[in-house]
Design a protein around this motif. Structure first.
Motif, short mmCIF file in Angstrom:
data_model
loop_
_atom_site.label_atom_id
_atom_site.label_comp_id
_atom_site.label_asym_id
_atom_site.label_seq_id
_atom_site.Cartn_x
_atom_site.Cartn_y
_atom_site.Cartn_z
N VAL A 270 0.85 -1.18 0.00
CA VAL A 270 0.00 0.00 0.00
C VAL A 270 0.89 1.24 0.00
N PHE A 271 0.50 2.24 -0.77
CA PHE A 271 1.26 3.48 -0.84
C PHE A 271 1.54 4.01 0.57
N GLY A 272 2.78 4.34 0.82
CA GLY A 272 3.21 4.78 2.14
C GLY A 272 3.98 3.71 2.88
N ASP A 273 3.86 2.45 2.43
CA ASP A 273 4.61 1.35 3.05
C ASP A 273 5.96 1.19 2.35
N LYS A 274 6.68 0.17 2.76
CA LYS A 274 7.98 -0.13 2.18
C LYS A 274 7.91 -1.43 1.39
N LEU A 275 8.62 -1.44 0.28
CA LEU A 275 8.79 -2.66 -0.51
C LEU A 275 10.00 -3.39 0.05
N GLY A 276 9.75 -4.52 0.70
CA GLY A 276 10.84 -5.31 1.24
C GLY A 276 11.26 -6.39 0.25
N ILE A 326 21.53 -10.43 0.82
CA ILE A 326 21.39 -9.03 1.24
C ILE A 326 19.93 -8.62 1.06
N GLY A 327 19.48 -7.72 1.92
CA GLY A 327 18.10 -7.29 1.87
C GLY A 327 17.97 -5.78 1.85
N LYS A 328 16.77 -5.32 1.54
CA LYS A 328 16.53 -3.89 1.40
C LYS A 328 15.05 -3.60 1.64
N ASP A 329 14.77 -2.47 2.27
CA ASP A 329 13.41 -1.94 2.37
C ASP A 329 13.37 -0.62 1.60
N HIS A 330 12.60 -0.56 0.55
CA HIS A 330 12.50 0.64 -0.30
C HIS A 330 11.18 1.34 -0.01
N ALA A 331 11.26 2.57 0.46
CA ALA A 331 10.05 3.32 0.81
C ALA A 331 9.30 3.77 -0.43
N ILE A 332 8.01 3.53 -0.45
CA ILE A 332 7.12 4.04 -1.49
C ILE A 332 6.26 5.11 -0.83
N ARG A 333 6.72 6.34 -0.91
CA ARG A 333 6.05 7.43 -0.20
C ARG A 333 6.07 8.68 -1.06
N ARG A 338 8.18 12.79 -7.94
CA ARG A 338 7.47 11.69 -8.59
C ARG A 338 6.04 11.62 -8.08
N ARG A 339 5.13 11.31 -8.97
CA ARG A 339 3.76 11.03 -8.58
C ARG A 339 3.51 9.54 -8.81
N TYR A 340 2.96 8.88 -7.83
CA TYR A 340 2.72 7.44 -7.91
C TYR A 340 1.30 7.14 -8.40
N TYR A 341 1.19 6.03 -9.13
CA TYR A 341 -0.10 5.56 -9.63
C TYR A 341 -0.24 4.08 -9.30
N PRO A 342 -1.46 3.63 -9.03
CA PRO A 342 -1.66 2.21 -8.70
C PRO A 342 -1.43 1.33 -9.92
N ALA A 358 14.27 -10.41 -11.54
CA ALA A 358 13.17 -9.45 -11.62
C ALA A 358 11.92 -10.07 -11.00
N ALA A 359 11.02 -9.19 -10.56
CA ALA A 359 9.74 -9.65 -10.02
C ALA A 359 8.74 -8.51 -10.12
N ASP A 360 7.45 -8.85 -10.20
CA ASP A 360 6.38 -7.87 -10.25
C ASP A 360 5.75 -7.73 -8.87
N PHE A 361 5.23 -6.53 -8.59
CA PHE A 361 4.45 -6.32 -7.37
C PHE A 361 3.36 -5.31 -7.66
N ASP A 362 2.27 -5.39 -6.92
CA ASP A 362 1.15 -4.48 -7.11
C ASP A 362 1.22 -3.36 -6.08
N LEU A 363 0.94 -2.14 -6.54
CA LEU A 363 0.87 -0.98 -5.66
C LEU A 363 -0.59 -0.52 -5.55
N HIS A 364 -1.09 -0.45 -4.33
CA HIS A 364 -2.43 0.03 -4.07
C HIS A 364 -2.35 1.38 -3.37
N MET A 365 -3.15 2.32 -3.80
CA MET A 365 -3.18 3.63 -3.15
C MET A 365 -4.09 3.55 -1.93
N ALA A 366 -3.63 4.15 -0.84
CA ALA A 366 -4.40 4.08 0.42
C ALA A 366 -5.72 4.82 0.27
#
Length: 366
Positions: A270-276, A326-333, A338-342, A358-366
């Motif tokens: 969800v927008f505002g969370d982090k992509l782990g 190795i791991g990473k948390d990327h903030a989607i905020r 940039r303007r984000y779209y679902p 590579a991998a796909d993930f879905d972004l949902h706007m809060a």
């Protein structure tokens, strides 16, 4: 909420400008200048406000440019007190660029005197565009100036693609004339100056990648830590694009037998969370390898297409036959650039410039 950029130029600042110019020229019509400069200001954006103030200077300073330039120089901060400085000097840049082209040497001298109190990188560009050889001959001498602001102006003002400023198409086509300036400043004692040199080279790399990769190769051998950092920053666009020569300049050969297994913490966020996410990197080659690991996120645009943005991540020296996680948390905020779209986004792992997972993930706007 952050203060709007346009408010860097405001009626209070205009009043201060009028006071400083009046001290330099007692007969200056401060009231008329203030009235003209602030008329309709509330509805204008930053650069429009600067233009409005510049026009007010044109209408209230002497028509004789030499006389006007003398007043403006006297209105700069002096040993005995304050003067025009900071954002008040943006419209002064514009005044000099518009009114001073027929007074080339006088104008460049004024811009050089101005730059320690703000920056004259916007003002000098019209002079470079109009008479490039003449301007660069003068600016080249500034690389030895004792004032680091002036030295930085030599590199920053000659950047082919300086943000917020007019582009210099002749230097975009052929940046060779500015390279001697940049070479002179490679080992400048001020990081402020060296970062400007790096930014100029990075500008050039967008149009002439091989030229910059070759430039770095010529100047990296035996380089100090400071110069090496400059050259690395100058190569950032090339490194993100996986340019083989740029990677080789910093010891990253084409990866051999490298595998990467990518795992997402969740298939949707969800927008505002982090992509782990995490990767397991394996070196199946018989020799150790130095790896530059980056990742690209393909963001959904307003029209439904996707566009990648590369992010720097980690450097890794991986022994032969070894694996490392190795791991990473990327903030989607929310960010200003940039303007984000679902929708369905994509993440790619790049190792030494090559996509390895590579991998796909879905972004949902809060």
């Amino acid at each position: 909420m952050a203060e709007p950029l346009k408010n860097l130029l405001h009626p209070g600042l205009v009043k201060e400008m009028a006071e400083h110019v009046s001290r330099a020229a007692p007969d200056f019509d401060a009231d008329r200048f203030t009235r003209l400069a602030t008329d309709g200001m509330a509805a204008l954006e930053l650069m429009q406000r600067a233009e409005r103030i510049k026009d007010a200077l044109v209408q209230t300073l002497p028509a004789d440019y030499a006389a006007a330039a003398k007043i403006l120089r006297k209105a700069l901060p002096q040993e005995e007190g304050p003067g025009l400085s900071g954002w008040a000097l943006l419209p002064v840049n514009q005044f000099v660029a518009q009114q001073g082209l027929q007074h080339f040497d006088l104008s460049l001298a004024l811009l050089k005197a101005l730059t320690p109190h703000f920056t004259a990188e916007f003002g000098i560009r019209r002079f470079i565009h109009t008479e490039q050889d003449r301007a660069l001959a003068e600016i080249s001498g500034w690389t030895a100036d004792p004032d680091h602001h002036v030295r930085r102006l030599a590199s920053e003002g000659t950047r082919p693609r300086l943000p917020w400023a007019m582009r210099l198409p002749a230097l975009v086509r052929d940046p060779a004339p500015v390279l001697p300036i940049l070479v002179s400043l490679l080992d400048d004692p001020e990081d402020y100056v060296r970062r400007s040199v790096a930014n100029s080279l990075n500008d050039i790399a967008k149009d002439h990648p091989a030229l910059v990769a070759d430039f770095v190769e010529r100047h990296i051998e035996g380089a100090s830590a400071e110069r090496r950092q400059l050259l690395r920053h100058a190569s950032r666009t090339l490194l993100k694009k996986g340019d083989a020569k740029a990677l080789a300049n910093f010891g990253f050969a084409a990866a051999r037998g490298i595998g990467a297994a990518l795992t997402l913490a969740a298939p949707a966020i969800v927008f505002g969370d982090k992509l782990g996410f995490s990767i397991v990197v394996t070196n199946a080659d018989a020799a150790p390898q130095r790896l530059m690991i980056d990742y690209a996120i393909h963001h959904v645009k307003a029209n439904g297409t996707v566009a990648p943005k590369v992010f720097k991540w980690k450097q890794l020296d991986l022994p032969a036959g070894a694996s490392q996680t190795i791991g990473k948390d990327h903030a989607i905020r929310a960010i200003t650039t940039r303007r984000y779209y679902p929708g369905k986004h994509r993440i790619e792992i790049l190792i030494n410039g090559t996509v390895c997972a590579a991998a796909d993930f879905d972004l949902h706007m809060a």
